[in-house]
Every structure is written in C-alpha cells, then in structure tokens.
Design a protein around this motif. Structure first.
Motif, PDB file in Angstrom:
ATOM      1  N   PRO B  40      -0.994   1.207   5.485  1.00  0.00           N
ATOM      2  CA  PRO B  40      -1.972   0.127   5.711  1.00  0.00           C
ATOM      3  C   PRO B  40      -2.505  -0.500   4.425  1.00  0.00           C
ATOM      4  CG  PRO B  40      -2.531   2.092   6.990  1.00  0.00           C
ATOM      5  CD  PRO B  40      -1.394   2.470   6.105  1.00  0.00           C
ATOM      6  N   ASN B  41      -2.447   0.248   3.324  1.00  0.00           N
ATOM      7  CA  ASN B  41      -2.938  -0.311   2.060  1.00  0.00           C
ATOM      8  C   ASN B  41      -1.851  -1.006   1.247  1.00  0.00           C
ATOM      9  OD1 ASN B  41      -5.661   0.419   2.239  1.00  0.00           O
ATOM     10  ND2 ASN B  41      -5.144   2.529   1.691  1.00  0.00           N
ATOM     11  N   ALA B  42      -0.713  -1.228   1.869  1.00  0.00           N
ATOM     12  CA  ALA B  42       0.413  -1.777   1.094  1.00  0.00           C
ATOM     13  C   ALA B  42       0.160  -3.222   0.661  1.00  0.00           C
ATOM     14  CB  ALA B  42       1.685  -1.700   1.930  1.00  0.00           C
ATOM     15  N   VAL B  43       0.762  -3.545  -0.463  1.00  0.00           N
ATOM     16  CA  VAL B  43       0.746  -4.922  -0.962  1.00  0.00           C
ATOM     17  C   VAL B  43       2.212  -5.373  -1.040  1.00  0.00           C
ATOM     18  CG1 VAL B  43       0.156  -6.424  -2.898  1.00  0.00           C
ATOM     19  CG2 VAL B  43      -1.352  -4.523  -2.291  1.00  0.00           C
ATOM     20  N   GLY B  69      -2.545  -5.707   8.584  1.00  0.00           N
ATOM     21  CA  GLY B  69      -3.466  -5.365   7.497  1.00  0.00           C
ATOM     22  C   GLY B  69      -2.828  -5.378   6.119  1.00  0.00           C
ATOM     23  N   GLU B  71      -1.649  -6.751   2.585  1.00  0.00           N
ATOM     24  CA  GLU B  71      -2.003  -7.798   1.612  1.00  0.00           C
ATOM     25  C   GLU B  71      -0.716  -8.456   1.136  1.00  0.00           C
ATOM     26  OE1 GLU B  71      -5.194  -8.512   0.327  1.00  0.00           O
ATOM     27  OE2 GLU B  71      -5.966  -7.148   1.870  1.00  0.00           O
ATOM     28  N   ALA B  92       4.371  -3.724  -6.614  1.00  0.00           N
ATOM     29  CA  ALA B  92       4.178  -4.007  -5.184  1.00  0.00           C
ATOM     30  C   ALA B  92       4.819  -2.890  -4.367  1.00  0.00           C
ATOM     31  CB  ALA B  92       4.805  -5.352  -4.828  1.00  0.00           C
ATOM     32  N   ASP B  93       4.368  -2.741  -3.136  1.00  0.00           N
ATOM     33  CA  ASP B  93       4.915  -1.682  -2.283  1.00  0.00           C
ATOM     34  C   ASP B  93       6.203  -2.108  -1.601  1.00  0.00           C
ATOM     35  OD1 ASP B  93       2.750   0.416  -2.409  1.00  0.00           O
ATOM     36  OD2 ASP B  93       1.612  -1.387  -1.926  1.00  0.00           O
TER      37      ASP B  93
END
Lengths: 383, 467
Positions: B40-43, B69, B71, B92-93
């Motif tokens: 969920p915190n991935a960019v 969710g 970014e 970046a992820d």
C-alpha cells in the motif's frame, strides 16, 4: 595477513583551494601547521591499521614523495607510494589493488580533517557484512556533496552525487512513503570508506566505474547493498576552499577535532608551540587558542588574537593586530598591519600600514610595494 | 469484460488491441489489480509513448493504481529505457509503461517493471490478471487515494548519460561527427538530438514529430531512407531508434545497415577487457562469431520471458547482456536495454579511435553460414515481416530483429530474413549449430518458400481486388 589495510587518495589538484595549492599539493597544505595528510595518517594509526597504507598521488607527486622521505614521524606505518596515474578515485583503487592483501580495507581522502571513531566504523562494516560501508555526516547544503538515504538497518537505499534539483525532486517523491531516516537532515558522504576485498574484482571487471561518488556507490547500492555509518558525534571538515580551510584551522585550535591537534612540541593554555616559544616584547599579547611554528619574531605592542596560526620563520612588526588568520612560513609582516580572518601563504611580504579584511587570501610569494588595503574575500596572487 | 482478460496476455505481457480488447475500463481494472499486488505504500513511476490511445489507457490505468492507494510519479511521454533507468536509480517500487507495438496496428503493450527496473516475469503478470479476474481489489478510503506527482526524468537521464560518457566528451567534440538520427516519432526525440549536439555532433534528426496516425518505425523503407540520407550527406553514422529507445539499428558511414549483434559486439569489445573474469549474458540465437573470442563466463538467455536478458544480467552479476533483437543491457548504467547508451558507445569508440564507423564494424562483421538474396519490393517488406510474425510458422519461434525477422527452431537453427544492402532485395541468412550443409540448404529453401508464398498470395489478392 593483517586485518586491515588502507588506500589514501592524495592525487587531487585542489583547484578550489587555489591559490593555496599553487605551489604545493593539497595533501601538504598545512592545517594548524600540520599537513592535511598527517591528520589522515594519524587517524589510520589510531585505528590500528597495521597493513599496507598505499598513498596514491598524481598532482605534484614528487613533492609528496619527498615529504615522506624527509619526515620520519610515520615510520611505524607500512606506507607505500605507488607511481601510476589514476583516471579518477575508483580507478586509483583499481590500480592499487596489488597493495591490498587484507580481507577489508579503508579508503580515505587525504584532504579532510576528522576525528571519526574509525575503529567503530570498521566494526560497523564487519557487522553489517556489506561489500562497502560509507561514513556519513550532516551538512547544511547537501547538493554541494551528495545525498544518501538510509533505511532503519543503515542500508543505503539511494546514493546521489551532487544531485540536480530534478533528482532531489524525484528522490523525494519516491521515498515519500518509505521508512527512511534522516534524508531531510542532509546526510552526505564524507570520503572515508570501508570495503571488502571482493570489491577489487568488481572494479577490475567493470572499468566504466571511475569515480566512487558518481559511479561506484550508486552501482553497489543497487546491485550489492552497502551501508552508511551515520553517527553524528564526530568532527569532519572538507577544507576544500579558502573559507572552509580557515574554518578547519579554527576548529583544530578549538579542539573540535580532538585528539588531533596542531603540530607542536608543547601546549599550554591552548597555545601550541613548536620547539621554541616566540619572544613577546613589552605590550605584545597572545590570545589563545593559537599555534606557533619555529623562529617567530613578534614586534612591540603587537596582538595575536585568538584562532590564529603562525608558521615557521615569520616576522611580525610593531603595532600589528592579527586575528583568526592563518599565516604560513617565511612571511614578513611589517609594522602597523591589521589582518583579520585571512590566509597568507609562504614567502609573502605585507608592507607597513596594510589592512587585510575578512576572507583575504594572499597567494605564495606575493609582495606589494605599498600598503595593501583589501576588500572582503579578495585574493592576491603574484603575477 | 472479465472474459476478455485472459486474452490480454501475450508472451508474458499485457498486450492487446487498444479500445477494442483493451478498453479504458479494463485498463483501470488492471491498474487496480497491480495496485492490489503492490504494497500500500508503494510509489510507482508511469509513462507512455506519444500515441493517443496509450495516453488514454495510461490515464485509466493510473486511476486503478490510485484507487488502491498507490502514489504515482507521472513521467508523461518518455522512452521505456529512461523509465527503467529512473525506476531503479530513484528507488520507485515499480514502473508502468504503455507503448504501441512495433509492427501491429492498434496493438498496445502495458509493460510492468519491478523496483530493479527489470520487466515483470510472466508469472507476476499472471498474478495481476488473476486479481483482476477475481475482482478482489484493494480499494482504499477516500483520504488514502493515491496522489499523482509529475517529474522530469529526461533531465536527470541527460545528466547521468553526460556523466557516464564524460571521458569521451572532448574526443567526440573534436571529432565533430555528423550523425543522422531517426527517433521513430518517439519520446527519445526530446533528448537524443540535444545529447548528440552536447557532445559536439552535427545532428540531422528524422521523425521527431508526433503523427496523428502512428508510424511503425523503424521499418525497411525508413531504414532505406536513413541509409540514403547517410550516404547523401556523407554522415559518419546513422542511428535508427525504435519508439521506446530500447533498440537501435546502426548504419555505418558507407551506408551498410548493421545488425544488432554487430552493434552489441562493438559495444562489448570496446568497453571491457577480454582478459577479465566477468560474465556476459547473450541471447541464445546470437551468432557465435560475436562471442567466440570472449574468454568470459557466458550465460545464454532464450527468448520468451519479458525482461529475460536484464534479469539474467542481474542474477549473474554480468557486465553486459544483449540479444539479436537489439536489446543492449549495460547494468552499470541502466537495468534495461538502452539504445541511446549503445549508440553513444559506438560514437565514443569512433571518436577515441579516429576510425570511421565502417572500419570499426569491419572487425565485428557477422558472417552467416549460408546466404541468399531474393528480389523483393521494399514497400512490401514490412508487411511480409509482420505477416510472418503474426502467423508464427510451425516449428519456429519468430522474433523481430528490427531490420527483419528471425525464425528460430528448438535446435537453435535460424533463418534471418532482412533488408539487404541493395534496395528491393531481401537477404536470407541461415545458421545450423551442427553445420550440416543439407540442413542449411533446407533452411534457405524454407525461407524462399515463405517469400514466394507471401508474394503469390499478395499478387492473387491484388488480382482479385482488381477484378
């Protein structure tokens, strides 16, 4: 086999430090009467480096080699001075690979002054087990250096050398939701690295990798995993330009680089003296901290204010005031001269009535026939 | 709509006809599925080429990611190679790139990249498709919906490349090379001519515009035009990029179109010390003459898995990877194939050695075991290549070499059909690892048969149309 060896990179031209480096290589530029490279070698000695220490030279190589021939105060270290021309920092290490016969080794720059707890850093490197570890420090303006982001385990997630704004912007966006530490506190690479011996094979096979900051660390961070040693409680200064050079001298006098001090045979009340104390005629005063070389003559009613360094064979006339300045060897300062926050190189003559204001730099062998009144941050060099 | 999803994956990628098979709704669903797969915190960095439909699909795919969710960093129109570079270098992820097919009208690929900058494996793509099919998407609450930021990755790439070739800059400026570059109407047109100018080249740029109707570049006709331009102005080099700047076809100073293998060979031999113990990843159907003199650890990589070369390079810590479709992976610089770097390596080699490109390539020329030439109308050549690629003849895997097509058997025999030095001529090259002359003759006959069948079908369909 010794546990650690070291490579000291001493080949830089020191162009930002000109005119201080016009006649001497940057590693021999004196900080508080002691060449910068001495601070580095003392650091390695105190950390117990017993393997070979290869000092890599290029610019004004002969002067550095001669310095080590003339001086015996590092005879306890296994110093070697290989002769080859590296193309850049990583290339220097690649070409010095034959001198490294230990499992781990340190690489350091010869032009920094620091009291980093090097043994602690070496233990950190071994504990983390990465192919490389880098010492880091907070600075106010990271763009002048490089930007590093660490995770909680001290692994370096991102390494940017002197980033442009677009790079900082991209990095800030990608790391916006990650648990990184201290990106905002401006961690930069300080020029002391620990490597596993294996890195030499990587450098050998990838000869595109030329510079540690630009090429090697970004690559190793992505492909192998490297670690950042981010303790705050040590002193570090890159004396890269005349202003930071002046600061470094002040800091050493203020004992901020403890246990590394000015060159001296004695010290009393923060005044460092080398062999013979300058005679102080009536009305003359020395405000500590200050450091003095040999054969210094000070005139009547002259005041040497705090944070001043004076080299060997310096003559200072009557009614002078010298404040927070660095004066190298063989300098003559005539009467009624005021010098503030300035640097004066070897062989300079400052004529009667001169006033050198903050930030003045006088290059080697400069003389003037009349009183010199300098603007702020003005530089004078011999034509 | 869900029934369509299975049909979207081809060759391990999400590839389909835009707006018929791959609709905006489906694209949003797939974006949501990818977002669900990611943390969920991935960019995520996202980019596209200059086509209208990729712009549309990117927006809907972005919507899906945001709903989970995620970014987003929107890089807008950008070469795939630069997106891969940026994903890895700036942490970046994942990355997403929407591009058109090189040879099928209306076909669009959604290429997905890991944090390493290497393309997702087919199994990872299958997971996303399965999430989309299941409909079990992570939909976040309104305050947690992702945000889109815009960034300029071209600028940082420009700086990185200039730094990477800094040691060649002076010699390139002195050489003042004359270069014709065909940017294939792709985003590389925003960066390649400027970079070449920065390095002192005199640049003539072709296909730097954004056509309303997509062009399929490079193709035999465009390569012939580029060749004519190189000859006409006495250029030192011609470079034909594909729209993603992952592939480059080089035309030397005498106007010879060089194969990807030859360019890879120039890159490899000019960069590395053959005595070192480094590893190189090579496509399994690359001609052995390219690597026979390398005393390196060679890892062979087959065709099929997206990102196969890059992944093998990463896994084996290789110094270089390439194949015969014109993928060049130089991991020190970027995790994916980068045609700009490959082209600059050739140019810097020319400048440092003071040799003409023809002379440099002479040492890297690949000679097939058997060759033949057939007369073939240049304007039909691309159509022929496309038809063989689409039909995938039995017992062969067909790959696009950007100057033609290569048909490869399971025994690693191959037939390379490509634009010849003479106009309106198709060159047939064959290779049999067992060096069996009869088999080589058989392969040549097979190639001739393919050509004849195509030309006969065309003339009969033309006759029907005329009647």
């Amino acid at each position: 086999m010794s546990e650690w060896s070291a490579i000291v990179l001493a080949g830089g031209i020191g162009s930002r430090l000109r005119p201080l480096t016009s006649n001497i290589p940057k590693p021999l530029v004196p900080v508080a009467n002691k060449p910068m490279i001495d601070y580095n070698l003392e650091l390695l000695r105190n950390a117990g480096i017993t393997g070979k220490i290869a000092i890599i030279t290029r610019y004004m190589r002969e002067e550095i080699i001669q310095y080590f021939k003339d001086n015996d105060h590092f005879n306890d270290l296994d110093i070697v001075l290989p002769v080859f021309d590296p193309l850049d920092t990583a290339d220097a290490v690649r070409k010095a690979a034959n001198y490294i016969d230990t499992e781990n080794f340190i690489v350091s720059m010869a032009d920094i002054v620091t009291n980093i707890p090097l043994q602690d850093f070496m233990a950190f490197h071994v504990e983390k087990g990465g192919i490389a570890s880098i010492t880091l420090k907070d600075v106010a303006h990271p763009r002048a250096f490089g930007v590093i982001m660490l995770n909680q385990g001290s692994r370096i997630l991102l390494f940017l050398e002197k980033p442009i704004p677009q790079e900082l912007s991209l990095a800030t966006l990608t790391f916006s939701k990650k648990e990184t530490i201290r990106f905002q506190s401006n961690l930069v690479n300080t020029g002391i690295y620990a490597f596993k011996h294996d890195v030499l094979e990587i450098l050998e096979s990838l000869d595109d990798l030329m510079d540690f900051g630009k090429d090697v660390f970004p690559y190793l961070a992505r492909e192998y995993g490297i670690y950042g040693y981010a303790r705050r409680d040590y002193y570090w200064m890159d004396a890269g330009n005349p202003q930071t050079y002046l600061y470094t001298n002040w800091d050493v006098l203020r004992r901020w680089a403890f246990p590394y001090f000015p060159r001296a045979t004695s010290e009393e009340n923060n005044v460092w003296i080398n062999h013979n104390h300058p005679s102080l005629p009536s009305g003359s005063i020395i405000d500590p901290p200050a450091a003095f070389g040999n054969d210094i003559t000070i005139g009547n009613n002259t005041r040497i204010k705090s944070q001043t360094v004076i080299g060997d064979r310096v003559t200072i006339g009557d009614n002078c005031e010298i404040e927070a300045s660095v004066i190298w060897d063989d300098v003559i300062i005539e009467d009624n001269v005021k010098i503030k926050n300035s640097v004066i190189c070897n062989g300079v003559l400052i004529t009667t009535g001169s006033q050198l204001n903050e930030g003045t730099v006088i290059g080697p062998n400069f003389t003037s026939s009349e009183a010199l009144i300098s603007e702020k941050n003005q530089t004078f060099v011999k034509n | 709509m869900l029934k369509e999803i299975e049909r979207l994956t081809k060759g391990g990628r999400i590839t389909a006809f835009s707006n018929t098979e791959l609709t905006p709704e489906l694209s949003a669903l797939l974006g949501g599925a990818m977002g669900t797969l990611l943390d969920p915190n991935a960019v995520v960095m996202i980019g596209r080429d200059y086509r209208r439909d990729t712009r549309m699909l990117k927006r809907s795919f972005s919507g899906g990611l945001l709903s989970a969710g995620i970014e987003l960093i929107d890089l807008h129109g950008i070469p795939t190679s630069i997106l891969q570079f940026a994903v890895r270098r700036y942490g970046a992820d994942a990355g997403v790139m929407l591009t058109r097919s090189h040879n099928l009208a209306g076909m669009v690929s959604i290429k997905l990249f890991e944090a390493t900058g290497i393309e997702f494996e087919s199994s990872q793509v299958a997971k996303i498709v399965n999430i989309a099919k299941s409909g079990e998407l992570r939909r976040v609450a309104a305050p947690d919906v992702g945000w889109i930021s815009v960034a300029d990755a071209m600028k940082v790439y420009d700086r990185a490349l200039a730094g990477f070739f800094a040691s060649s800059k002076e010699s390139m400026k002195e050489a003042n090379l004359r270069v014709v570059v065909d940017c294939a109407c792709g985003p590389a047109s925003r960066i390649m001519p400027d970079l070449l100018s920065e390095f002192g080249c005199q640049v003539i740029t072709l296909n730097a515009h954004r056509p309303r109707n997509p062009l399929f570049l490079p193709n035999p006709s465009s390569l012939v035009r580029l060749r004519e331009m190189v000859r006409a102005i006495g250029a030192d080099l011609g470079i034909a990029l594909d729209a993603e700047a992952r592939h480059a076809i080089i035309i030397d100073s005498q106007g010879r179109i060089r194969t990807a293998e030859e360019t890879a060979s120039v890159n490899l031999h000019s960069r590395y010390d053959p005595r070192s113990n480094a590893t190189v990843v090579i496509g399994s159907s690359v001609h052995p003459s390219v690597y026979h003199d390398l005393h390196k650890n060679i890892i062979f990589s087959g065709h099929g898995e997206p990102g196969g070369i890059g992944r093998a390079v990463l896994e084996h810590r290789a110094i270089y990877g390439f194949n015969d479709t014109g993928l060049f992976v130089l991991p020190v610089f970027s995790p994916g194939s980068d045609a700009i770097v490959a082209s600059f390596t050739v140019l810097s080699q020319m400048a440092k050695s003071h040799l003409k490109s023809t002379d440099i390539y002479r040492n890297h020329q690949v000679f097939a075991q058997r060759t033949a030439e057939v007369t073939f109308p240049i304007e039909k050549m691309f159509e022929f290549f496309k038809s063989v690629l689409n039909e995938q003849p039995q017992d062969f895997r067909v790959i696009d070499t950007f100057i033609g097509i290569k048909l490869i058997t399971n025994e690693n025999e191959w037939i390379h059909l490509h634009l010849a030095t003479e106009d309106n001529t198709l060159q047939i090259e064959v290779y049999d690892p067992k060096e069996n002359l009869d088999r080589q003759t058989e392969l040549i006959a097979l190639a001739r048969n393919l050509v004849d069948t195509f030309l006969q079908n065309r003339s009969s369909s033309l006759a029907r149309w005329e009647n």
